[in-house]
Design an enzyme around this catalytic site. Structure first.
Site, short mmCIF file in Angstrom:
data_model
loop_
_atom_site.label_atom_id
_atom_site.label_comp_id
_atom_site.label_asym_id
_atom_site.label_seq_id
_atom_site.Cartn_x
_atom_site.Cartn_y
_atom_site.Cartn_z
N ASP A 30 35.79 9.80 -9.99
CA ASP A 30 36.55 8.87 -10.83
C ASP A 30 35.82 8.68 -12.17
OD1 ASP A 30 38.85 6.49 -10.10
OD2 ASP A 30 37.61 6.19 -11.88
N ASN A 87 46.35 2.77 -3.76
CA ASN A 87 47.17 1.83 -4.52
C ASN A 87 48.55 2.45 -4.71
OD1 ASN A 87 44.97 0.06 -4.85
ND2 ASN A 87 44.25 1.20 -6.63
N GLY A 93 48.71 -1.96 -7.81
CA GLY A 93 47.56 -1.62 -8.63
C GLY A 93 47.48 -0.15 -9.02
N GLN A 94 48.56 0.61 -8.80
CA GLN A 94 48.53 2.04 -9.15
C GLN A 94 48.72 2.20 -10.65
OE1 GLN A 94 51.48 4.45 -7.12
NE2 GLN A 94 50.61 6.36 -7.91
N HIS A 100 46.96 9.57 -5.02
CA HIS A 100 45.53 9.85 -4.82
C HIS A 100 44.96 8.81 -3.87
CE1 HIS A 100 46.14 7.28 -8.33
NE2 HIS A 100 45.02 6.65 -7.98
N HIS A 102 41.52 6.80 -3.14
CA HIS A 102 40.17 6.46 -3.62
C HIS A 102 39.22 6.53 -2.43
CE1 HIS A 102 41.34 4.47 -7.54
NE2 HIS A 102 42.49 4.37 -6.89
P1 5GP Z 1 44.90 3.86 -9.55
O1 5GP Z 1 44.71 2.70 -10.48
O2 5GP Z 1 46.15 4.64 -9.92
O3 5GP Z 1 44.82 3.54 -8.10
O4 5GP Z 1 43.66 4.82 -9.80
C1 5GP Z 1 43.56 5.64 -10.92
C2 5GP Z 1 42.11 6.01 -11.07
O5 5GP Z 1 42.05 7.15 -11.87
C3 5GP Z 1 41.27 4.93 -11.73
O6 5GP Z 1 40.20 4.56 -10.88
C4 5GP Z 1 40.78 5.61 -13.03
O7 5GP Z 1 39.45 5.27 -13.33
C5 5GP Z 1 40.93 7.07 -12.70
N1 5GP Z 1 41.24 7.91 -13.84
C6 5GP Z 1 42.20 7.70 -14.78
N2 5GP Z 1 42.23 8.72 -15.65
C7 5GP Z 1 41.29 9.60 -15.25
C8 5GP Z 1 40.86 10.87 -15.75
O8 5GP Z 1 41.34 11.39 -16.76
N3 5GP Z 1 39.84 11.48 -15.07
C9 5GP Z 1 39.28 10.93 -13.94
N4 5GP Z 1 38.29 11.64 -13.35
N5 5GP Z 1 39.67 9.74 -13.44
C10 5GP Z 1 40.66 9.09 -14.10
#
Ligand code: 5GP
Ligand code: ZN
Length: 114
Positions: A30, A87, A93-94, A100, A102
């Site tokens: 991340d 999420n 919280g997505q 994906h 985490h």
């Molecule tokens: P969500 O909020 O959708 O559950 O998680 C998205 C995750 O993707 C976040 O933890 C954020 O830090 C990560 N993220 C967003 N953009 C990028 C990216 O371009 N590269 C990487 N490696 N992580 C990303």
């Protein structure tokens, strides 16, 4: 290709620290880690969310592959356990609309999550 940051990462169009890759699954570090180990495990194919995947006929296979990789990585990086989070949707919280998991490990986790 869908205009999606994780599709672009899976297609090597934008860089990421890849820790696992198979035909169907990719795992990356991340960008904004919330634990000493913070990985994102995702299908190479685009699904908007977990809900979109479970509505798909291929859900069983993809879900199994994703959770197998996520659990193996959690086991590898966590010394006393790990946390998997999916999420889903705005209120869940997505923030990236490509399914994906985490994988958080390397510190004690608190509950409830924010
Ligand atoms: P969500 O909020 O959708 O559950 O998680 C998205 C995750 O993707 C976040 O933890 C954020 O830090 C990560 N993220 C967003 N953009 C990028 C990216 O371009 N590269 C990487 N490696 N992580 C990303
Ligand atoms: Zn995508």
């Amino acid at each position: 290709m869908v205009d999606c940051v994780f599709c672009k990462i899976a297609a090597d169009k934008i860089p990421a620290k890849v820790v696992y890759r198979s035909d169907g699954v990719i795992a990356i570090e991340d960008l904004n880690p919330q634990a000493p180990t913070h990985l994102l495990v995702m299908p190479v194919e685009h699904f908007d969310s977990l809900f979109q995947l479970v509505c798909d006929q291929r859900a069983d296979t993809v879900v199994q592959q994703l959770f197998e990789v996520a659990s193996q990585l959690g086991q590898k990086h966590g010394s006393g356990g790990y946390r998997l989070v999916v999420n889903t949707g705005h209120e869940g919280g997505q923030t990236v609309g490509h399914l994906h998991i985490h994988v958080l490990a390397g510190r004690a986790m608190s509950w409830p999550p924010g």
